[in-house]
Structure formats: structure tokens, C-alpha cells
Scaffold this motif. Structure first.
Motif, short mmCIF file in Angstrom:
data_model
loop_
_atom_site.label_atom_id
_atom_site.label_comp_id
_atom_site.label_asym_id
_atom_site.label_seq_id
_atom_site.Cartn_x
_atom_site.Cartn_y
_atom_site.Cartn_z
N GLU A 1 95.02 30.10 -0.95
CA GLU A 1 96.27 29.35 -1.09
C GLU A 1 96.02 27.85 -1.12
O GLU A 1 96.71 27.11 -1.81
CB GLU A 1 97.22 29.73 0.05
CG GLU A 1 97.72 31.17 -0.09
CD GLU A 1 98.66 31.57 1.04
OE1 GLU A 1 98.83 30.76 1.97
OE2 GLU A 1 99.20 32.68 0.98
N ILE A 2 95.03 27.38 -0.38
CA ILE A 2 94.68 25.96 -0.40
C ILE A 2 94.10 25.58 -1.76
O ILE A 2 94.36 24.49 -2.28
CB ILE A 2 93.67 25.64 0.72
CG1 ILE A 2 94.36 25.73 2.09
CG2 ILE A 2 93.07 24.25 0.54
CD1 ILE A 2 93.41 25.61 3.26
N ARG A 3 93.32 26.48 -2.35
CA ARG A 3 92.76 26.21 -3.68
C ARG A 3 93.85 26.10 -4.73
O ARG A 3 93.70 25.41 -5.72
CB ARG A 3 91.79 27.33 -4.08
CG ARG A 3 90.51 27.35 -3.29
CD ARG A 3 89.75 28.63 -3.56
NE ARG A 3 88.62 28.76 -2.63
CZ ARG A 3 88.06 29.91 -2.28
NH1 ARG A 3 88.52 31.04 -2.79
NH2 ARG A 3 87.06 29.94 -1.44
N GLY A 4 94.95 26.82 -4.53
CA GLY A 4 96.07 26.72 -5.45
C GLY A 4 96.13 27.79 -6.51
O GLY A 4 96.87 27.67 -7.48
N LYS B 1 101.52 37.60 -4.40
CA LYS B 1 101.37 36.26 -4.95
C LYS B 1 101.22 35.23 -3.83
O LYS B 1 101.66 35.45 -2.72
CB LYS B 1 102.60 35.91 -5.80
CG LYS B 1 102.78 36.82 -7.00
CD LYS B 1 104.02 36.45 -7.76
CE LYS B 1 104.21 37.38 -8.96
NZ LYS B 1 105.44 37.05 -9.71
N PRO B 2 100.62 34.07 -4.15
CA PRO B 2 100.56 33.00 -3.16
C PRO B 2 101.95 32.51 -2.81
O PRO B 2 102.89 32.69 -3.59
CB PRO B 2 99.71 31.92 -3.84
CG PRO B 2 99.83 32.22 -5.29
CD PRO B 2 99.97 33.70 -5.41
N ARG B 3 102.11 31.85 -1.69
CA ARG B 3 103.43 31.43 -1.22
C ARG B 3 104.07 30.40 -2.13
O ARG B 3 105.26 30.44 -2.39
CB ARG B 3 103.30 30.87 0.20
CG ARG B 3 102.89 31.91 1.22
CD ARG B 3 102.62 31.27 2.57
NE ARG B 3 102.02 32.22 3.50
CZ ARG B 3 101.49 31.87 4.65
NH1 ARG B 3 101.48 30.61 5.02
NH2 ARG B 3 100.97 32.79 5.45
N THR C 1 101.85 25.47 -6.91
CA THR C 1 100.49 24.97 -6.69
C THR C 1 99.44 25.75 -7.46
O THR C 1 98.27 25.44 -7.39
CB THR C 1 100.14 25.04 -5.19
OG1 THR C 1 100.18 26.42 -4.76
CG2 THR C 1 101.11 24.22 -4.37
N ARG C 2 99.87 26.78 -8.19
CA ARG C 2 98.90 27.60 -8.91
C ARG C 2 98.29 26.82 -10.07
O ARG C 2 98.96 26.07 -10.76
CB ARG C 2 99.56 28.87 -9.44
CG ARG C 2 99.83 29.90 -8.37
CD ARG C 2 100.43 31.15 -8.97
NE ARG C 2 99.59 31.66 -10.03
CZ ARG C 2 99.96 32.66 -10.84
NH1 ARG C 2 101.14 33.21 -10.71
NH2 ARG C 2 99.15 33.10 -11.77
N VAL C 3 97.01 27.04 -10.28
CA VAL C 3 96.30 26.41 -11.39
C VAL C 3 95.78 27.51 -12.31
O VAL C 3 95.09 28.43 -11.87
CB VAL C 3 95.09 25.57 -10.87
CG1 VAL C 3 94.32 24.99 -12.04
CG2 VAL C 3 95.59 24.47 -9.94
N ARG C 4 96.18 27.41 -13.58
CA ARG C 4 95.74 28.41 -14.54
C ARG C 4 94.26 28.22 -14.86
O ARG C 4 93.83 27.13 -15.20
CB ARG C 4 96.55 28.29 -15.82
CG ARG C 4 96.15 29.27 -16.91
CD ARG C 4 96.45 30.70 -16.50
NE ARG C 4 97.87 30.89 -16.27
CZ ARG C 4 98.38 32.00 -15.80
NH1 ARG C 4 97.59 33.01 -15.49
NH2 ARG C 4 99.67 32.12 -15.62
#
Length: 223
Positions: free
Chosen positions: A178-181, A196-198, A202-205
Motif C-alpha cells: 500500500e505504501i508503494r502505491g 484492492k488497496p485502500r 495512489t495506485r501506479v500503473r
């Protein structure tokens, strides 16, 4: 309730240094030709290359335990999969049943005689008295009885290899992701957690790993 002891290898942190392999070999003084732990590199030399440290995963529903004809393989209260070399007949059934290639058979005789099976013990010894000389001679050091973690996890320089209570190390791994995004793009994430992350913002494709990749979708077969 007893802990469920497990390993997790963070493929984003593993640098293929083989420190875990060396630590295991040195700590347990395994015979020549027997490696309880090894590092496997996937997609070697191409984008998306990852390394992962592999040993006995101490499965909750261990296939090696199911096929052993002498019942020499058993679970401890902590969920660690151990075996009794006194009961082992060297049939090799566990070797063929294990998807991780964990059971090892030293080449101790002619005509490919297998001898007694050896594998990762999570540094928890065997059925002999804890920390006894007999236990060390057959299975290596019992670090769990000493209140320590397996040598491979303690030696890992990047802390890619985690060992301990399954709930604790799963939370550590989840926090890292989650910290990585990013989540589903991480190798094996969907199989491990399936959620899924919270924070979706912040998600990075990532270009080198797809969400529907075979490693993230257990229902899809590799092509």
C-alpha cells in the motif's frame, strides 16, 4: 490460539544475493548436495525480472503429508511441517507431491539410492528433544525453541524474506504494498490477498505486469 508459522518472500525486495541460502546451509550444516532453500529468478534478463526465495512453505494442507506412506511427516502446533527421519523410507513420494521442490534426498549410495529425506524445518528441529544433540545431528539447530526466527529470514539483508506468524507477516507485506502505491500488479498479490488497496488514487500503473497475468489469476493457464 497457536500461531501459524509461514514464509513470505517480497519479490520487489529480493536481489538474488543468496544470503538466505548461505545462512541456511551454514546454520544447519546440511550435507553436500542438499539445499533446503534456493533462489529462483523469473523472466531472467527481460523486463519484469523477479527473484524469489523458495523452500518448504509449511502448507496448511501439505501434499507431502498426504502422500507419505509411513506418516513420517506431521504438523506441529504452530503449523510447521516437520518429519521423522527414523520413519522415512526414502520412497520419494513427498518429492513428487511437493510443488516447491522442498524435499531433498542426498546421494548416499549406488543405483541412485535416495536415503533419508531432508527439507526446511523452519529451524524448528524434529521429533527429538528440543535443542538436543540428536536433534541437531538429524535436523539442524532448533532456533524456534530458542525463541528466534529462522536463520534465512534473519540473514536477509533487504528483509525480502519474512518468517513468523502468518497474520503478522501478511500485515507487514500488505503495508509495504500500500505504501508503494500499487496492489494487483504486484506478482502474486491477487492470489495472496484478493482485495484492492485502500486508496485507489495512489495506485501506479506498471507496464511490465498485467492485472490478468497468470500469476495474479489462478484460473488462467500460462501460454
Amino acid at each position: 490460539m497457536a500461531a501459524r508459522m509461514k514464509f513470505i518472500c517480497d519479490t520487489e525486495r529480493c536481489i538474488d544475493c543468496n544470503g538466505c541460502v548461505t545462512a541456511c546451509k551454514s546454520e544447519n550444516e546440511t550435507p553436500w548436495g542438499v539445499n533446503r532453500r534456493r533462489v529462483v529468478t523469473i523472466n531472467d534478463g527481460i523486463p519484469g525480472e523477479r527473484s524469489i526465495s523458495v523452500a518448504c512453505m509449511h502448507c496448511t494442507d501439505a501434499p507431502c503429508l498426504a502422500v507419505c506412506p509411513t506418516n513420517c511427516i506431521y504438523h506441529t502446533e504452530d503449523g510447521i511441517v516437520l518429519h521423522s527421519k527414523d520413519q522415512c523410507i526414502g520412497c520419494g513420494y513427498c518429492y513428487y507431491a511437493c510443488p516447491f521442490g522442498a524435499p531433498q534426498f542426498p546421494e548416499t549410495g549406488m543405483f541412485n539410492h535416495r536415503g533419508k529425506m531432508d527439507k526446511c524445518t523452519f529451524c524448528a528441529g524434529g521429533p527429538e528433544v528440543d535443542t538436543s544433540e540428536a536433534e541437531f545431528k538429524k535436523y539442524g539447530r532448533n532456533r524456534i525453541a530458542e525463541g528466534k526466527l529462522p536463520a534465512c529470514a534473519e540473514q536477509c539483508a533487504t528483509k525480502a524474506l519474512l518468517a513468523g506468524d502468518a497474520d503478522v507477516i501478511a500485515d507487514i507485506y500488505r503495508q509495504r504494498v500500500e505504501i508503494r502505491g500499487y496492489g494487483p500488479e504486484l506478482w502474486g498479490w491477487k492470489i495472496a490477498y484478493g482485495r484492492k488497496p485502500r486508496d485507489e488514487s495512489t495506485r501506479v500503473r506498471r507496464e511490465n505486469q498485467k492485472i490478468d497475468d497468470v500469476q495474479n489469476n489462478p484460473r488462467r493457464f500460462p501460454t
